[in-house]
Write a protein that holds these residues in place. Structure first.
Motif, PDB file in Angstrom:
ATOM      1  N   MET A  55      -6.181  13.049   1.765  1.00  0.00           N
ATOM      2  CA  MET A  55      -5.731  11.829   1.102  1.00  0.00           C
ATOM      3  C   MET A  55      -5.896  10.637   2.040  1.00  0.00           C
ATOM      4  N   TYR A  56      -6.289   9.504   1.469  1.00  0.00           N
ATOM      5  CA  TYR A  56      -6.421   8.273   2.255  1.00  0.00           C
ATOM      6  C   TYR A  56      -5.888   7.094   1.441  1.00  0.00           C
ATOM      7  N   ASP A  57      -4.976   6.330   2.051  1.00  0.00           N
ATOM      8  CA  ASP A  57      -4.418   5.116   1.440  1.00  0.00           C
ATOM      9  C   ASP A  57      -4.749   3.905   2.295  1.00  0.00           C
ATOM     10  N   PHE A  58      -5.065   2.817   1.609  1.00  0.00           N
ATOM     11  CA  PHE A  58      -5.178   1.502   2.256  1.00  0.00           C
ATOM     12  C   PHE A  58      -4.152   0.587   1.603  1.00  0.00           C
ATOM     13  N   ASN A  59      -3.296  -0.040   2.418  1.00  0.00           N
ATOM     14  CA  ASN A  59      -2.244  -0.930   1.921  1.00  0.00           C
ATOM     15  C   ASN A  59      -2.421  -2.334   2.482  1.00  0.00           C
TER      16      ASN A  59
END
Length: 383
Positions: free
Chosen positions: A253-257
């Motif tokens: 999983m990869y998130d950019f905020n």
């Protein structure tokens, strides 16, 4: 369990009778309709851990060992009708003070009704979770030992209304209008504000998200965009891009905020400035990666990697003031077949570095915090 069910069957009808004048003429669950208990879930979730930790920063150093209840919550959910369900969760290791805006204790995380208006459209009303994107946010706090900076300081559970629309089997959209906070303006800010900060007519948050499913579920997305105004004419623009790849025993999983805040709602830049006013024009940019691998039916390993950069406006120029780096390797052991109770061993390493400007102008100092945790996670279905 039999005694519990008997008490439930006895007292629920009595409760309904006591509320006749206020709500229903008959209880939802009567003796004759006891089969409805099949549609009720009662959960007790807990995470208890032994922590050994150290802190080192500047000329300070300390360490310690302690037991902690990281997460303890009791939840109720029920399908009352083919089209109506409700959800309630009380997290016991949260403050119970009544919040001045939504009039619920901060320990009440969920208290909402879900109405299935059409086969594809649902309506949610009450205190619920904001439809923010990302897979870090998607996890319950029961399963996350350490959140990144934005999620650690974000207000996730607020009162309002929303809809979800399942446009196709692989795509679902959500939209919400919520209070942007749970407390009144003066209870949050008091006198600790800048001269140009005022109470808005409505402290509102508008959230939209999209859930996508591709390649037979191997690749999924949770993207969101939101705007909220905690004070008059000054808001927060927040978007998240959450991506997930899953194949056999491996999940990545990869998130950019990205959160631009005309008034600092996360509090990190405000704490660096350390003045008597709330910081303005703060910017937070984050990356979050989590990789999980199921070794066999009893063991699973994972590692979470996080970075978070905080920018503040100084002399009409935006500067990076702090960056945090985190690593959380974890090993889970599930000893009982077909029963979700997990023992875990985890290391949490967090490292905070400040820019030369923050060190020179605000007396900031780099520091790190390390923890070793041994514990148990038990999401228990009681009924």
């Amino acid at each position: 369990m039999k005694l519990f069910l008997m008490c439930l069957l006895i007292f629920v009808p009595l409760w309904g009778f006591s509320q006749v004048k206020d709500s229903l003429a008959n209880p939802i669950i009567s003796i004759e309709n006891s089969r409805l208990l099949n549609n009720i879930d009662i959960t007790f979730d807990m995470r208890t851990e032994l922590q050994a930790y150290t802190y080192r920063g500047g000329d300070q150093y300390y360490n310690g060992v302690q037991f902690e209840n990281g997460f303890t919550a009791l939840g109720f959910s029920a399908k009352l009708h083919e089209q109506v369900s409700f959800y309630f969760r009380n997290r016991f290791n949260r403050g119970s003070d009544i919040q001045s805006l939504d009039q619920l204790g901060s320990n009440i995380e969920l208290a909402y009704v879900d109405i299935k208006a059409t086969p594809k459209l649902n309506v949610l009303v009450g205190k619920t979770y904001a439809f923010y994107g990302g897979y870090e946010y998607e996890f319950s706090a029961l399963d996350v030992l350490e959140y990144n900076d934005i999620q650690s300081n974000a207000l996730a559970y607020v009162t309002g209304a929303g809809i979800t629309y399942q446009s196709s089997q692989d795509h679902k959209f959500g939209f919400q209008v919520l209070n942007s906070r749970t407390m009144l303006y003066e209870d949050i800010y008091g006198d600790d504000v800048a001269a140009n900060i005022e109470e808005p007519i409505w402290p509102v948050a508008v959230v939209g998200n999209w859930r996508g499913n591709f390649f037979d579920g191997k690749f999924q997305t949770i993207y969101s965009l939101s705007y909220s105004n905690q004070v008059k004419n000054k808001g927060t623009y927040f978007f998240t891009l959450g991506n997930k790849y899953q194949n056999d025993n491996l999940t990545i999983m990869y998130d950019f905020n990205f959160s631009y805040e005309e008034v600092d709602t996360k509090g990190i830049i405000t704490s660096i400035f350390n003045t008597d006013t709330v910081a303005q024009d703060a910017l937070y940019i984050e990356n979050w990666v989590r990789a999980e691998y199921r070794i066999n039916s009893k063991f699973k390993g994972l590692v979470s990697l996080m970075t978070s950069s905080a920018y503040g406006e100084v002399e009409n120029d935006r500067n990076r003031l702090r960056t945090s780096y985190s690593v959380v390797p974890t090993l889970y052991y599930t000893p009982i077949k077909d029963f979700d109770i997990r023992f875990f061993l985890a290391f949490i390493g967090r490292y905070y570095t400040y820019s030369n400007y923050a060190i020179e102008e605000f007396n900031a100092a780099d520091y790190n915090r390390n923890e070793l945790r041994i514990g148990i996670i038990a999401p228990l279905l009681l009924l």
